[in-house]
Design a protein around this motif. Structure first.
Motif, PDB file in Angstrom:
ATOM      1  N   ASP A  91      15.257  -2.862 -11.863  1.00  0.00           N
ATOM      2  CA  ASP A  91      14.347  -3.948 -11.481  1.00  0.00           C
ATOM      3  C   ASP A  91      12.896  -3.478 -11.423  1.00  0.00           C
ATOM      4  OD1 ASP A  91      16.553  -5.541 -11.315  1.00  0.00           O
ATOM      5  OD2 ASP A  91      16.649  -5.576  -9.128  1.00  0.00           O
ATOM      6  N   GLU A  92      12.698  -2.233 -10.963  1.00  0.00           N
ATOM      7  CA  GLU A  92      11.337  -1.693 -10.879  1.00  0.00           C
ATOM      8  C   GLU A  92      10.735  -1.510 -12.267  1.00  0.00           C
ATOM      9  OE1 GLU A  92       8.939   2.110  -8.899  1.00  0.00           O
ATOM     10  OE2 GLU A  92      11.106   1.868  -8.593  1.00  0.00           O
ATOM     11  N   LYS A  93      11.565  -1.113 -13.235  1.00  0.00           N
ATOM     12  CA  LYS A  93      11.078  -0.868 -14.588  1.00  0.00           C
ATOM     13  C   LYS A  93      11.049  -2.142 -15.439  1.00  0.00           C
ATOM     14  CE  LYS A  93      12.844   3.884 -14.658  1.00  0.00           C
ATOM     15  NZ  LYS A  93      13.824   4.817 -15.280  1.00  0.00           N
ATOM     16  N   ASN A  94      11.781  -3.169 -15.016  1.00  0.00           N
ATOM     17  CA  ASN A  94      11.891  -4.394 -15.807  1.00  0.00           C
ATOM     18  C   ASN A  94      11.614  -5.626 -14.944  1.00  0.00           C
ATOM     19  OD1 ASN A  94      13.304  -3.357 -18.534  1.00  0.00           O
ATOM     20  ND2 ASN A  94      14.251  -2.305 -16.795  1.00  0.00           N
ATOM     21  N   PRO A  95      10.414  -5.751 -14.421  1.00  0.00           N
ATOM     22  CA  PRO A  95      10.113  -6.868 -13.529  1.00  0.00           C
ATOM     23  C   PRO A  95      10.242  -8.232 -14.204  1.00  0.00           C
ATOM     24  CG  PRO A  95       8.094  -5.749 -14.192  1.00  0.00           C
ATOM     25  CD  PRO A  95       9.229  -4.890 -14.637  1.00  0.00           C
ATOM     26  N   ASP A  96      10.126  -8.261 -15.532  1.00  0.00           N
ATOM     27  CA  ASP A  96      10.253  -9.519 -16.260  1.00  0.00           C
ATOM     28  C   ASP A  96      11.696  -9.866 -16.588  1.00  0.00           C
ATOM     29  OD1 ASP A  96      10.415  -7.305 -17.923  1.00  0.00           O
ATOM     30  OD2 ASP A  96       9.729  -8.406 -19.698  1.00  0.00           O
ATOM     31  N   CYS A 141      25.259  -6.655 -14.702  1.00  0.00           N
ATOM     32  CA  CYS A 141      24.096  -7.093 -13.925  1.00  0.00           C
ATOM     33  C   CYS A 141      22.799  -6.904 -14.710  1.00  0.00           C
ATOM     34  CB  CYS A 141      24.031  -6.339 -12.599  1.00  0.00           C
ATOM     35  SG  CYS A 141      25.379  -6.719 -11.455  1.00  0.00           S
ATOM     36  N   LYS A 142      22.662  -5.793 -15.414  1.00  0.00           N
ATOM     37  CA  LYS A 142      21.464  -5.579 -16.244  1.00  0.00           C
ATOM     38  C   LYS A 142      21.380  -6.612 -17.360  1.00  0.00           C
ATOM     39  CE  LYS A 142      20.868  -0.569 -15.573  1.00  0.00           C
ATOM     40  NZ  LYS A 142      20.903   0.756 -16.251  1.00  0.00           N
TER      41      LYS A 142
END
Length: 328
Positions: free
Chosen positions: A66-71, A32-33
């Motif tokens: 998701d919070e740390k990698n919004p892009d 998923c990441k």
């Protein structure tokens, strides 16, 4: 018909198939990441209460990512439910999918309306794997949102139909989400799946060799060292025909070229799927596409490789099409 929003923003159009015993939270989270759908069979979590722990771990870690990698947000995950009469954990595990609002549920070996209704109650979607048109119609009649065409060459419990035949017949009556399973292990094969009418590639065996997979080293090495000619199709080990690595059969003391037939009633998923049985520990499932697997690597590295190959294949196809138009 467009794909549902949950499947539209993947890095590449790929679902990592649920691998019995092999898929755990580590593999799903890494998939998923990396930007593709990660999945696991709920029966891999033993005892039954561990399903709750796994779903909590997956949801929590992906939310933090998701919070740390919004892009670069994570892709959705999927839970595989074996809808077979011997699976006495089915509704227990389905209730946990409802509790955690699992985005996607993949159903196998049967279709049940009550399972589909439970997943639909919170907005989840159902993808059902099928090996022929009869099962495709049954799955859709009972409420599946999409289909996974499991064709010749797929790992584990595989069908016998060519993907060209099965995909074209499905598309005569169904325009919804359709994934293709069967010998897909590189990005070019994903592009080919789309060219013939599927929306997504469904990849399993290649992920067995990834670092995050719960496979023993010998299994991973055998994936890397083997080719399509090393795959044997047999129903001996579970009662349902599937593809297996011939070297693992030989290592277990059997002749892969002379295997007897089994009774289909041998299939049994009661209380977690007989994970301690020799068939699952020593006889290793695998699809015919593994000739493309040359090395062991991380999920991120493998998905990046898939992405490069997929984009290259699409560019070559586009160039060939443009060249053909120029000549006409």
């Amino acid at each position: 018909m467009a794909l549902p929003p949950i499947l539209q923003n993947l890095r590449i159009p790929v679902i990592g198939s649920p691998l019995f015993i092999i898929s755990g939270p580590e593999l799903v989270i890494a998939q998923c990441k990396a930007g593709i759908v990660g999945s696991f069979p709920s029966l891999n979590a033993r005892p039954a209460h561990v399903v709750d722990e796994w779903l909590d771990q997956i949801s929590t870690e992906l939310a933090e990512w998701d919070e740390k990698n919004p892009d670069r947000p994570s892709a959705p995950y999927a839970v595989n439910q074996i809808v077979h009469k011997s699976n006495d954990r089915l509704m227990h595990d389905v209730e946990l999918c409802v509790k955690h609002k699992a985005p996607i549920v993949i159903t196998s070996l049967g279709a049940r309306t009550e399972v589909n209704d439970a997943i639909h109650s919170y907005g989840g979607i159902i993808l059902h794997d099928i090996i022929n048109i009869v099962f495709a119609h049954k799955a859709l009649e009972k409420g599946a949102d999409g289909l996974i065409a499991v064709c010749s060459g797929a790992g584990g419990h595989a069908g016998t139909l060519s993907p060209f035949a099965l995909i074209q017949e499905i598309r005569e009556f169904f325009d919804g989400p359709l994934a293709l399973s069967g010998s897909i292990a590189n990005g070019g094969a994903v592009a080919a799946a789309q060219a013939m009418g599927a929306d997504l590639g469904y990849i399993g065996s290649a992920f067995i060799a990834c670092d995050e997979a719960r496979a023993v080293d010998d299994y991973k090495d055998m994936i890397v060292d083997s080719k399509a000619g090393d795959i044997v199709y047999s129903n001996l080990f579970t009662g349902v025909s599937g593809n297996y690595l011939a070297p693992s059969i030989s290592k277990a003391g059997l002749d892969p070229n002379d295997l007897p037939e089994s009774d289909p009633s041998a299939m049994n998923f009661g209380s977690g799927g007989n994970q301690d049985a020799k068939a699952w520990k020593d006889i290793w499932g695998c699809g015919q596409g593994i000739g493309a697997v040359k090395d062991r690597m991380s999920v991120e590295a493998y998905v990046a490789k898939l992405e490069r190959e997929y984009n290259d294949a699409r560019a070559k196809l586009s160039a060939q099409t443009s060249y053909g138009r120029a000549l006409s």
